[in-house]
Design a protein around this motif. Sequence first.
Motif, short mmCIF file in Angstrom:
data_model
loop_
_atom_site.label_atom_id
_atom_site.label_comp_id
_atom_site.label_asym_id
_atom_site.label_seq_id
_atom_site.Cartn_x
_atom_site.Cartn_y
_atom_site.Cartn_z
N ILE A 46 74.78 21.89 8.80
CA ILE A 46 76.08 21.39 9.28
C ILE A 46 77.12 22.49 9.09
O ILE A 46 77.17 23.15 8.06
CB ILE A 46 76.51 20.13 8.50
CG1 ILE A 46 75.50 18.99 8.71
CG2 ILE A 46 77.90 19.68 8.92
CD1 ILE A 46 75.49 18.41 10.08
N SER A 70 81.81 20.19 10.43
CA SER A 70 80.89 19.04 10.49
C SER A 70 80.15 18.93 11.81
O SER A 70 79.81 17.84 12.26
CB SER A 70 81.65 17.74 10.21
OG SER A 70 82.21 17.77 8.91
N LYS A 71 79.88 20.07 12.44
CA LYS A 71 79.08 20.10 13.65
C LYS A 71 77.63 20.45 13.29
O LYS A 71 77.37 21.26 12.40
CB LYS A 71 79.62 21.15 14.63
CG LYS A 71 81.01 20.84 15.18
CD LYS A 71 80.96 19.70 16.18
CE LYS A 71 82.32 19.51 16.85
NZ LYS A 71 82.27 18.43 17.88
N LYS A 72 76.71 19.84 14.00
CA LYS A 72 75.29 20.07 13.72
C LYS A 72 74.84 21.44 14.23
O LYS A 72 75.27 21.88 15.30
CB LYS A 72 74.45 18.97 14.38
CG LYS A 72 74.73 17.57 13.84
CD LYS A 72 73.94 16.52 14.61
CE LYS A 72 74.26 15.13 14.12
NZ LYS A 72 73.53 14.10 14.91
N HIS A 124 69.43 13.97 18.88
CA HIS A 124 70.04 13.56 17.62
C HIS A 124 70.31 14.74 16.70
O HIS A 124 71.03 14.61 15.70
CB HIS A 124 69.12 12.56 16.90
CG HIS A 124 67.80 13.13 16.51
ND1 HIS A 124 66.81 13.42 17.45
CD2 HIS A 124 67.27 13.48 15.30
CE1 HIS A 124 65.76 13.91 16.83
NE2 HIS A 124 66.00 13.96 15.53
N SER A 170 75.49 17.89 18.10
CA SER A 170 76.73 17.12 18.15
C SER A 170 77.20 16.99 19.59
O SER A 170 77.27 17.98 20.33
CB SER A 170 77.82 17.80 17.31
OG SER A 170 77.43 17.87 15.96
N HIS A 171 77.56 15.76 19.98
CA HIS A 171 78.00 15.52 21.35
C HIS A 171 79.34 16.21 21.64
O HIS A 171 80.13 16.49 20.74
CB HIS A 171 78.14 14.02 21.60
CG HIS A 171 76.83 13.33 21.82
ND1 HIS A 171 76.12 13.43 22.99
CD2 HIS A 171 76.09 12.54 20.99
CE1 HIS A 171 75.00 12.73 22.90
NE2 HIS A 171 74.95 12.19 21.69
N THR A 188 80.10 19.18 22.53
CA THR A 188 80.22 20.47 21.83
C THR A 188 79.60 21.57 22.69
O THR A 188 78.51 21.39 23.23
CB THR A 188 79.50 20.41 20.46
OG1 THR A 188 80.10 19.38 19.67
CG2 THR A 188 79.61 21.74 19.73
N TYR A 194 77.57 24.70 22.77
CA TYR A 194 76.62 25.37 21.87
C TYR A 194 76.29 26.77 22.38
O TYR A 194 76.13 26.99 23.58
CB TYR A 194 75.33 24.56 21.74
CG TYR A 194 75.41 23.50 20.67
CD1 TYR A 194 75.13 23.80 19.35
CD2 TYR A 194 75.82 22.20 20.99
CE1 TYR A 194 75.23 22.82 18.36
CE2 TYR A 194 75.92 21.23 20.01
CZ TYR A 194 75.62 21.55 18.69
OH TYR A 194 75.73 20.60 17.71
N SER A 201 78.63 14.34 26.47
CA SER A 201 78.29 12.92 26.31
C SER A 201 78.31 12.17 27.64
O SER A 201 77.79 11.05 27.73
CB SER A 201 79.25 12.24 25.33
OG SER A 201 80.59 12.34 25.79
N ARG A 230 74.19 26.84 17.59
CA ARG A 230 75.34 26.43 16.79
C ARG A 230 76.60 26.47 17.66
O ARG A 230 76.61 27.10 18.72
CB ARG A 230 75.49 27.31 15.55
CG ARG A 230 75.74 28.77 15.79
CD ARG A 230 75.91 29.48 14.43
NE ARG A 230 76.40 30.84 14.60
CZ ARG A 230 75.64 31.93 14.57
NH1 ARG A 230 74.32 31.80 14.38
NH2 ARG A 230 76.16 33.12 14.70
#
Length: 231
Positions: A27, A31-33, A91, A94-95, A97, A99, A185, A220
């Motif tokens: 993370i 707080s982004k995956k 999953h 992060s939606h 976002t 990357y 999304s 990321r």
Amino acid sequence: MYGISRKDASSLLREGFLTNSEQWFSISKKSKKRLMLSARAILPEEKSGYSFLSPRKMSWVWKSLPGSRFENVAESCDNNHLAITFRIGSHLLSHDTMYACYLVFKLPENACVFEGVVVTSFHVRSMKNLHTARRHIYLVTPPHTPIIVLSPGQKPLETRKIKGHPKLRKDGWMEIQMWEFLFDSRYKSFWKDGFMIDGYLKSLDKWNFTGLIVEGIELRPAKVHFEPISM
């Protein structure tokens, strides 16, 4: 995470951990995956090895290296292009976002053979018209990178921040930003079951990638968006 403090849990998530033998999850500060996939997860299965029964030329040698997040990394034998394909579970991102997709690699001692332009092309399978991008990158920083004359008080631009140039990571590996895509999304029905990404790297001067060591690909949140080239 039972039996662990919130501070320790946060530190673990920031540092990351293996979700299985081929995926490293973490993370970001915001707080982004983030997700890293091993070389075995991204390199298509190919016939390998010169052998008595199978004289075909090997594409990759699999080996263990200290400092790698994964059990095995791949060393290119005599490839004139690198094909990459992998699947991502929705999953794990992060939606809404943007990357960036980074190749994580090491160069052999004679890194000068990798000087020159590398062409990349990537797209989300079944959404080729929406997410295809081609661009020029470098695995070795060009020896004649222009020197920028700075105004008084202006901070110098680090080479690692120049578009298409490789960067040394904190873990000792190199990385190069190859592509970006928006995990939007609005396309939940498409993303929900995961999706496939296809791409390749090839030398503009048609040299081989012999000796290149690939640890994997990291996804990321993007800090820099590159404009694709026209082909």
